[in-house]
Design an enzyme around this catalytic site. Structure first.
Site, short mmCIF file in Angstrom:
data_model
loop_
_atom_site.label_atom_id
_atom_site.label_comp_id
_atom_site.label_asym_id
_atom_site.label_seq_id
_atom_site.Cartn_x
_atom_site.Cartn_y
_atom_site.Cartn_z
N SER A 1 0.75 -1.50 0.09
CA SER A 1 -0.17 0.08 0.04
C SER A 1 0.83 1.41 -0.17
O SER A 1 1.85 1.52 -0.99
CB SER A 1 -0.82 -0.17 1.23
OG SER A 1 -1.91 0.63 1.24
N HIS A 2 0.55 2.20 0.87
CA HIS A 2 1.48 3.47 1.04
C HIS A 2 3.03 3.05 1.22
O HIS A 2 3.90 3.77 0.68
CB HIS A 2 1.15 4.30 2.17
CG HIS A 2 1.64 5.68 1.95
ND1 HIS A 2 1.04 6.58 2.78
CD2 HIS A 2 2.32 6.48 1.37
CE1 HIS A 2 1.98 7.80 2.83
NE2 HIS A 2 2.56 7.72 1.60
N ASP B 1 -8.57 -3.78 -5.83
CA ASP B 1 -8.73 -4.46 -4.50
C ASP B 1 -9.29 -4.05 -3.33
O ASP B 1 -9.12 -4.53 -2.11
CB ASP B 1 -6.93 -4.94 -3.98
CG ASP B 1 -6.37 -3.61 -3.51
OD1 ASP B 1 -7.16 -2.47 -3.57
OD2 ASP B 1 -5.10 -3.69 -3.18
N HIS C 1 -7.22 -5.90 -0.52
CA HIS C 1 -6.21 -5.14 -0.09
C HIS C 1 -5.63 -5.62 0.89
O HIS C 1 -4.41 -5.60 1.42
CB HIS C 1 -6.64 -3.65 0.08
CG HIS C 1 -5.52 -2.63 0.26
ND1 HIS C 1 -4.69 -2.27 -0.99
CD2 HIS C 1 -4.95 -1.99 1.23
CE1 HIS C 1 -3.68 -1.32 -0.54
NE2 HIS C 1 -4.04 -1.15 0.66
#
Ligand code: CA
Length: 313
Positions: free
Chosen positions: A112-113, A257, A279
């Site tokens: 993710s980030h 996702d 996710h």
């Protein structure tokens, strides 16, 4: 007294043993994940390295990799903050890992980030990085972040609500995991909009596809780039997180996702962009509740470590 000294020596030995991420035992495929350089796992927004000592952000993944020969380190940065600030925090920790292991560089894997954070590290400190891998990272923005940014005004009611939610959640997680990092939910949101990522990509373009949904350069300045992501949403009926991701997915036009669309996740060598994973399945959550009809996330990580090993990384 002697017993206490022996116990102390044993505890110290165990500490070093754990810190080096050595294998506890192994029956087969014992060196499948034995990469040349340590593997460093960098978490996403509202991530946590360890909650109550039980719930790992990378659920069961470090153990899976270590059981197959890898040296694995899990980093912790501000749960909510800008990519640049999180990236700087990451650099500090990687410098320590390099010093402890005696290896000159590391294989970075971000979720993710975290996938943007590791790109920042590779750009600013390429000497520390052998490879960059992102999983479900919004390299070209996350539609949900754009919607939130468009529907809150700086200092307005919406902005205050988002900031309060983000900062309080981030602070609670930071407190529970024993860290105290500056929190800034608005900065985090700004880093993940289409405009925010476009500005970031202009400064740090390595591995980013030139086309809207193609692959990026497989190697830049000697650093290898990889990515994967999922397009599953409701993947396990028992997982309480699935309905929430089903709702957030409504903000997206393309297959996604739940938080990041397929094309936005592309970086460098795209290993796959349509695993039947949402996710949080990508990091084997919640608590290992993932689809039984798809490759297990732990297996995907182990196979990737083998890919890095075979690439001499
Ligand atoms: Ca799940």
């Amino acid at each position: 007294m002697r017993l206490r000294r022996i116990m102390g020596a044993l505890a110290l030995s165990f500490g070093i043993f754990a810190a080096q991420g050595a294998q506890a035992w192994c029956l087969f495929s014992c060196t499948q994940a034995k990469t040349k350089y340590p593997i460093v796992l960098a978490h996403g927004m509202s991530g946590f390295d360890e909650l109550f000592g039980i719930i790992d952000y990378w659920y069961g993944i470090p153990g899976e990799l270590r059981d197959h020969g890898a040296s694995v380190y899990v980093t912790t940065v501000s749960q909510f903050n800008s990519t640049e600030l999180r990236g700087e925090q990451l650099i500090d920790q990687i410098e320590t890992i390099v010093a402890v292991t005696g290896k000159p560089k590391v294989n970075l894997i971000g979720h993710s980030h975290g996938g943007l954070d590791v790109r920042y590290v590779a750009a600013v400190r390429p000497d520390l990085v052998a490879s960059v891998t992102s999983i479900g990272s919004p390299h070209k923005g996350a539609d949900l972040a754009d919607w939130l940014a468009a529907n809150v005004t700086s200092g307005g009611f919406g902005s205050a609500v988002i900031s309060a939610l983000g900062n309080s959640l981030g602070s609670v997680l930071a407190f529970l995991t024993g860290h105290s990092n500056p929190q800034d939910a608005i900065a985090a949101l700004g880093s993940l909009t289409a405009a925010g990522t476009a500005a970031f990509n202009a400064s740090y373009p390595a591995g980013v596809p030139a086309t809207s949904c193609g692959e990026g350069a497989f190697a830049v300045n000697g650093i290898r780039y990889y990515s994967w992501s999922g397009t599953g949403l409701l993947t396990n009926a028992l997982d309480i997180g699935d309905p929430l991701l089903g709702i957030t997915s409504l903000f997206y036009d393309q297959a996604n996702d739940g938080l990041v669309d397929r094309c936005s996740s592309h970086l460098g060598d795209v290993i796959r962009d349509n695993y039947f994973m949402n996710h949080v399945d990508e990091i084997n959550h919640v608590l290992g509740l993932v689809s039984i009809f798809e490759s297990n996330p732990k297996t995907v990580f182990r196979n990737h470590a083998n890919r890095l090993k075979n690439a001499g990384l």
